[in-house]
Scaffold this motif. Structure first.
Motif, short mmCIF file in Angstrom:
data_model
loop_
_atom_site.label_atom_id
_atom_site.label_comp_id
_atom_site.label_asym_id
_atom_site.label_seq_id
_atom_site.Cartn_x
_atom_site.Cartn_y
_atom_site.Cartn_z
N ALA A 93 -24.29 17.46 60.89
CA ALA A 93 -22.86 16.35 60.62
C ALA A 93 -22.41 16.83 61.90
O ALA A 93 -21.85 17.93 61.58
CB ALA A 93 -23.29 15.49 59.54
N PRO A 94 -21.44 15.53 62.08
CA PRO A 94 -20.46 16.30 62.92
C PRO A 94 -19.01 17.02 62.34
O PRO A 94 -18.95 16.33 61.10
CB PRO A 94 -19.74 15.09 63.94
N PRO A 95 -18.59 17.97 62.92
CA PRO A 95 -17.61 17.92 62.24
C PRO A 95 -16.11 17.41 61.77
O PRO A 95 -15.63 17.26 60.48
CB PRO A 95 -16.60 19.42 63.39
N LEU A 107 -22.17 22.48 48.70
CA LEU A 107 -22.81 22.94 49.76
C LEU A 107 -24.12 21.68 50.48
O LEU A 107 -23.61 21.07 51.11
CB LEU A 107 -22.60 23.62 50.90
N ALA A 108 -24.67 22.02 49.35
CA ALA A 108 -25.56 21.47 49.70
C ALA A 108 -26.10 19.65 49.35
O ALA A 108 -26.32 19.14 49.94
CB ALA A 108 -27.01 21.56 48.84
N ASN A 109 -24.70 19.76 47.84
CA ASN A 109 -24.38 18.46 48.19
C ASN A 109 -24.09 17.33 49.11
O ASN A 109 -24.08 16.48 49.42
CB ASN A 109 -23.57 18.28 46.83
N LEU A 110 -22.91 18.11 49.67
CA LEU A 110 -21.77 18.32 50.95
C LEU A 110 -22.76 17.81 51.90
O LEU A 110 -22.57 16.36 52.64
CB LEU A 110 -21.27 18.67 51.11
N ALA A 111 -23.70 18.83 52.30
CA ALA A 111 -24.97 18.40 52.97
C ALA A 111 -25.30 16.76 53.03
O ALA A 111 -25.38 16.18 54.58
CB ALA A 111 -25.63 19.34 53.76
#
Length: 156
Positions: free
Chosen positions: A13-15, A142-146
């Motif tokens: 995803a974009p920043p 981080l996996a959840n955020l992704a």
């Protein structure tokens, strides 16, 4: 100076999308708690110099004692928010000095061809927090955020 823990991940995803998820109340409640926990934000002021307070609750507190009370971690965050980085100061409230203290979490966002390289560096980690467990928790967040910002994917 305390210990430093790290984890990272490339998110497709974009920043700007990743940054937005770091500064939105509902987003944080959805993805920030690592596996085995849920989070509830009790105070929200996301501007520079502001902060938020999140209560993290273990879904199964057996064998995972909370730092604030049985089954919970009460963490106050102050967030600083330049566009390529979010710095959070996590204040752990605990009567046990091994878990109490202020840890700084720096979320560095770097644009890459595949999306955004997100690196989380935690400094001054309280000594009672197990390093391997903590880094696994950051990786889980981080996996959840992704999953949150990448959205549903078609079968590959």
């Amino acid at each position: 100076m305390g210990r430093t823990d790290r984890a990272g991940r490339v998110i497709a995803a974009p920043p700007a999308a990743v940054y937005a998820a770091l500064l939105d109340r509902e987003s944080l409640e959805a993805w920030l708690p690592p596996d085995g926990m849920r989070g509830r934000i009790e105070h929200w002021d996301p501007r520079p110099g502001g902060g938020f307070r999140m209560v993290l609750t273990y879904l199964d507190p057996a064998g995972a004692p909370g730092k604030t009370s049985d089954g919970t971690d009460d963490v106050g965050f102050a967030a600083l928010t330049p566009p390529e980085r979010v710095v959070q100061r996590a204040v752990f409230e605990s009567e046990d000095v091994a878990y109490a203290g202020t840890m700084t979490l720096t979320w560095q966002l770097t644009a890459v061809a595949a999306g955004t390289d997100v690196t989380v560096t935690a400094t001054d980690v309280p000594p009672g927090i197990n390093q391997a467990v903590h880094e696994a928790g950051i990786s889980s967040s981080l996996a959840n955020l992704a999953a949150y910002v990448e959205g549903p994917r078609e079968s590959r």
